[in-house]
Every structure is written in C-alpha cells, then in structure tokens.
Enzyme design. Structure first.
Site, PDB file in Angstrom:
ATOM      1  N   GLY A 134      -2.446  -2.552  -0.823  1.00 19.07           N
ATOM      2  CA  GLY A 134      -1.787  -2.226   0.474  1.00 19.07           C
ATOM      3  C   GLY A 134      -2.714  -1.126   1.332  1.00 19.07           C
ATOM      4  N   SER A 135      -2.468  -0.259   2.202  1.00 19.94           N
ATOM      5  CA  SER A 135      -3.085   0.550   2.842  1.00 19.94           C
ATOM      6  C   SER A 135      -3.642   1.690   1.991  1.00 19.94           C
ATOM      7  CB  SER A 135      -2.574   0.997   4.283  1.00 19.94           C
ATOM      8  OG  SER A 135      -1.558   1.802   3.882  1.00 19.94           O
TER       9      SER A 135
ATOM     10  N   GLU B 122      -5.541  -1.180  -5.056  1.00 21.38           N
ATOM     11  CA  GLU B 122      -6.365  -2.183  -4.299  1.00 21.38           C
ATOM     12  C   GLU B 122      -6.067  -1.713  -2.690  1.00 21.38           C
ATOM     13  OE1 GLU B 122      -8.899  -3.787  -5.148  1.00 21.38           O
ATOM     14  OE2 GLU B 122      -8.521  -4.251  -7.538  1.00 21.38           O
TER      15      GLU B 122
ATOM     16  N   CYS C  90      -8.622  -7.569   3.251  1.00 19.19           N
ATOM     17  CA  CYS C  90      -9.271  -6.482   2.910  1.00 19.19           C
ATOM     18  C   CYS C  90     -10.907  -6.419   2.927  1.00 19.19           C
ATOM     19  CB  CYS C  90      -8.753  -6.045   1.608  1.00 19.19           C
ATOM     20  SG  CYS C  90      -8.924  -6.968   0.130  1.00 19.19           S
TER      21      CYS C  90
ATOM     22  N   GLY D 132      -1.311   3.832  -0.246  1.00 17.18           N
ATOM     23  CA  GLY D 132      -1.800   4.004  -1.808  1.00 17.18           C
ATOM     24  C   GLY D 132      -1.877   5.424  -2.186  1.00 17.18           C
TER      25      GLY D 132
ATOM     26  N   GLU E   4      -3.355   4.735   3.391  1.00 20.89           N
ATOM     27  CA  GLU E   4      -2.446   5.748   3.478  1.00 20.89           C
ATOM     28  C   GLU E   4      -1.373   5.742   2.515  1.00 20.89           C
ATOM     29  OE1 GLU E   4       0.432   7.247   7.099  1.00 20.89           O
ATOM     30  OE2 GLU E   4      -0.740   5.547   7.301  1.00 20.89           O
TER      31      GLU E   4
END
Length: 536
Positions: free
Chosen positions: A269-270, A291, A325, A274, A272
């Site tokens: 995910g993002s 990731e 990503c 993560g 932020e």
C-alpha cells in the site's frame, strides 16, 4: 431519524470509496453478458469471510465497475469477531499443515496453480471488471499467480540450510529454517490477485498458514480467488483455514497489525499507511514485509535506441492508467534526444486515446482509474503542477464519459525537487526533465524518498556498469533497456528507502516467511567451550 442514519452510513461508505446501491436495482452478476461471474461462483451477495466455512457478520458493501460506475455484486464484510475466529482456525489448521513434508505442500500449491489456469479467463475478466485493468493485464495478473505457484512448487524441494565448520572438535554447526505460523497478508486494489499469490504460494510451501485481507473495493476478487484455492484444499482433505480470508475495513487491518498471533504481516500500500503498519508491528516485535510507494524514473542516455524507448514509455507511464507501484513517474532525458522523444511520446499518447474504453474489450489499450477519489487526486495534482510552473505537453483533462477516465498526462518545466514531483501520485502523470550527463540523471533518480524501480536506456557498457554499481541507482529494481514496469517472478521484487525494504517472489525472498535456527551438536563425551574458554 431514518434520514440521519442513512446519511451516516453514506458518509462511512464514502470514506472507504464504496457507494450505496438500492437492492431493487440490477447487479452485473445478474446480466448474462457477465456470465463469467457465475463461473467464479459469485452471487448477488457473497460472504467475505472464509476459515474453512463461508460465514460473515459484518457490513454489506457493493463493489462497482470503474469503467461504467455500475454495481457488480455485494460482499458481506468480516467483523472483528469473524477476524478472531479466522486467526484461531488458521492456528489450529497450521498444526496439521506444518507436519506435511515440504514437497507435499508443494504438490498442493501446484494444484492451486492448475486450478487458477482453469479459471484464468473468468478471473482475469473479473480483474478488468472490478479493478479496471485492460483485459490483457487482468489475465496477466492471474498468470502471475499461476507462475509463482510453479516457482513455489520447485522451491518446496530446495529449502537449504547450511553445514558450517565448527572451531571445536567433534562438533557440528548447522543452520536450519522453520515456518513462522500464521502469515497476515494485506493487499492493495491495484494488484488484487497477484500480490496475494506471491505471498501465499511461497508462505504455504514454507509451511505457514495465510490470513488475507484484500482491498474493500476489490472484495469480489478476494472472494473469487479464495473459492478457487479452497476447492483445491477441500479435494485434498487439507483444512480450508490454511488459506483464510477476512474482508473488511481498516479495523480488520489494524487488528491484524496489532495481533501477536500473527508473526509476520505483509503489507502492500501507500508509504503513509505502511509507516504506521511497520511501527505497530515492531512495537510487538513482529516481522513486517513492506511493499510501499514508488516514484520511478527512466533515464534516456544520448546513445539510447529511441524506438525502443518510445515503445517502453507507453506501457511504463500509462499502463494500468498509471496505477502500478512501478509506473514511470519521472522521465529524465539527455538534452541531445529530449525534443525527439517528446515528439514521439506525444504521438504515442494520441494513439493510446484512440484505444481507450471498456477494459473487457480486447482491443482496449487504456482503461479507467479505479475510483472517484483517484480522479480527484489526478486533477488536484495537475493543478498543483501547473501552479508550480509546469507546462502540460499532453493530457491533463478528465474525460466526460461514464466511469473514471482521465487523459494520460505529460508535464514539463518543473524542477526535480518540486514538492509535487517528489510525491507519488497514483495516476497517469509523468514529469520530464532535461539533463546533460548520466551523472546528473542518476542524481535526479536518487533524489526522492522512494526507491522501488528505475531504468536506464543506453548502448554504452561503461554507462551500464555505472548505473548498476554502488554509485548508480539506489532502487531495489535496476533495469537497463527495459521500462520500470514488468518484473519477472524469479527475481526478488521490492524497493529501498521509503518503499519499505521488503522483498517478494523470487531469489531468497522465502526466508522472510521462516525463522532461522543456528544449531550446534556436540557428538563427543567432552565439553569444549567456544573461543577456548576454560571454566572449571
């Protein structure tokens, strides 16, 4: 009072990018043109919790087609009680699974791969319908899960420890690897099948059970994928809870992150979110595989093959409508080729827009963003870039048609350290920069917090080794003469810096799903201490 309650529910749904839908209307699952949904065992309302049995007690949500805005079907999400039941069931199932020899576990994963092959077309179509990828990408994503099953099957016969030389006579020094237990997987909307596959296939052959929480907006894909896996487990008399599923909102993810029963959490995910996941898991001394975001760059050297560059840019910059990503977000061009590439790039994007449309149409090359929030973020970012001095070379507009379609966008005129450039925007926006040397290009490439994927186009062997060496790209994925998107399963996938440092798929990524033991065996009748210590 009823109106207030409906408003509250609508507000809650909006936070999760899920819209209310009148049950009196018609779902796409009931439309004969979408018969592949029935092939996957999907109904109008589907339980989103599986621990050997399908039973959910949370909120019912509806997922929608990003291409048309039409409702597909509903999923009943899991409650916290459902989550705890899944963990308990997975723990119990693991006690049986861990006793199965690794090659036998590999055989189960091989069968899962074959079951996915049988459902390649319908599951790939669901990826296109619910996520929004074009059909070739949707089918390709399911193929990634198939491929990692093949890889994991071979890996199940190759887990290697070590025999190390001991400094003490008649002593043997060994290294051994053992499974962790129940692995938590939290995946994102943009790869709703493959990321789970990368984690689950490897974790399973390592001897772990898996508990999956997919993105809410792709809940149908989580259910459909789990149904395929569950059938294989059932046919082999393996407890279904080995591959448990608990769909739900952020409360489920937060519970998993804080749960000491989950020794490893794999989060995609993002950056932020993560960062919060990493801190929370570390607080309980758990392991984490992150990731996170990418702010990827392609450098085009003055000696590059420009035709190859042009072909690469289309997929790398606007494939999946910029929602990978590994999407190229910065294009760093040598001054000698700058104008030629921009001219070719704009022409390519003009052609791409002629093939925009329904992701389920095999002729479509460019599909929608995933939801309205992504469209708003796209527009906000372009406005910010223009305000900062950016010039739109192509695109920049929201397309007036049903669904969440926007123009792929090329922006020049910004500085490499402008805040809008340094921030990853999950949309088809690429910023272009002019440089006079490879060294200048490498500096720009490395001048972001993220460190996922990077590419250099060159014919010069000296430039190649400078790029892949210690003073070159600081990313986890370093490419030459191929774009930033599109990774093979044989290599470890992941990035450095704010991308999280995790590695999935190939190489020795399997070690993240296991614990290492250093074993010393004294096979003599004499006690000998290390370093020649005498303690009488």
């Amino acid at each position: 009072m009823l109106a207030v309650n409906v408003a509250n529910v609508a507000s809650k749904c909006a936070r999760y990018q899920v819209r209310l839908y009148s049950m009196a209307g018609k779902f796409l699952v009931e439309n004969e043109n979408y018969s592949f949904l029935k092939e996957l065992g999907l109904q109008k309302v589907n339980p989103g919790v599986y621990d050997g049995q399908w039973n959910a007690n949370g909120e019912v949500i509806t997922t929608y087609s990003p291409a048309t805005g039409e409702p597909i079907a509903s999923v009943q999400q899991g409650s916290l009680d459902d989550y705890n039941r899944c963990v308990n069931s997975a723990q119990q199932a693991w006690q049986q699974w861990v006793q199965v020899p690794a090659p036998k576990r590999g055989e189960i994963v091989r069968q899962i791969g074959n079951a996915l092959r049988d459902k390649l077309q319908p599951l790939g179509k669901l990826v296109s319908l619910e996520m929004g990828k074009i059909l070739s990408e949707g089918i390709g994503e399911v193929q990634e899960y198939v491929d990692i099953c093949d890889y994991a099957t071979g890996l199940s016969r190759m887990f290697n420890g070590q025999i190390l030389p001991s400094e003490r006579p008649n002593h043997v020094l060994l290294e051994n690897w053992n499974p962790l237990g129940v692995i938590g997987v939290i995946s994102a909307f943009n790869f709703p099948v493959a990321v789970y596959g990368w984690n689950s296939a490897i974790a399973m052959v390592c001897g772990n059970a898996v508990l999956w929480k997919g993105a809410e907006s792709t809940s149908l894909l989580s259910v459909a994928t789990t149904k395929i896996v569950a059938e294989v487990l059932k046919n082999n008399n393996i407890p279904g809870a080995i591959c448990s599923l608990c769909t739900g909102d952020k409360n489920i993810g937060e519970a998993m992150t804080a749960d000491r029963r989950i020794p490893l959490v794999s989060f995609t995910g993002s950056t932020e979110v993560g960062r919060k996941v990493g801190v929370k898991v570390q607080e309980r001394f758990g392991k984490v595989l992150l990731e996170l975001g990418g702010n990827n760059a392609i450098i085009v050297n003055e000696d590059a093959d420009l035709d190859m560059v042009s072909q690469s840019l289309v997929f790398s910059c606007c494939g999946t409508a910029g929602q990978r990503c590994t999407t190229t977000r910065r294009l760093i061009l040598h001054a000698k080729v700058y104008d030629k590439i921009i001219q070719k790039f704009v022409k390519s994007y003009e052609n791409v827009l002629t093939r925009m449309g329904d992701p389920l149409d095999s002729k479509t090359l460019y599909g929608p963003l995933h939801n309205q929030a992504a469209v708003e973020n796209y527009k906000k970012t372009i406005d910010e870039a223009v305000k900062a001095g950016g010039k739109i070379e192509f695109g920049g507009k929201i397309i007036d048609r049903p669904g969440y379609f926007v123009e792929p966008t090329i922006i020049s005129g910004l500085k490499p350290d402008d805040s809008v450039v340094l921030r990853e925007t999950f949309a088809p926006i690429v910023y272009i920069f002019k440089v006079n040397s490879l060294e200048e290009g490498i500096k720009i490439n490395n001048n972001v917090d993220q460190g996922l994927s990077s590419s250099l186009f060159t014919k010069d062997i000296s430039s190649l080794f400078k790029w892949i060496g210690p003073s070159g790209s600081d990313c986890g994925i370093v490419n030459v003469n191929i774009p930033t998107s599109g990774a093979e399963i044989g290599g470890a996938f992941g990035g450095e810096k704010h991308t999280g440092g995790g590695r999935e798929s190939g190489s020795d990524s399997w070690k993240q799903y296991m614990r290492r033991s250093t074993i010393t065996i004294n096979n003599s009748s004499i006690l000998t201490l290390a370093q020649g210590i005498s303690f009488e």
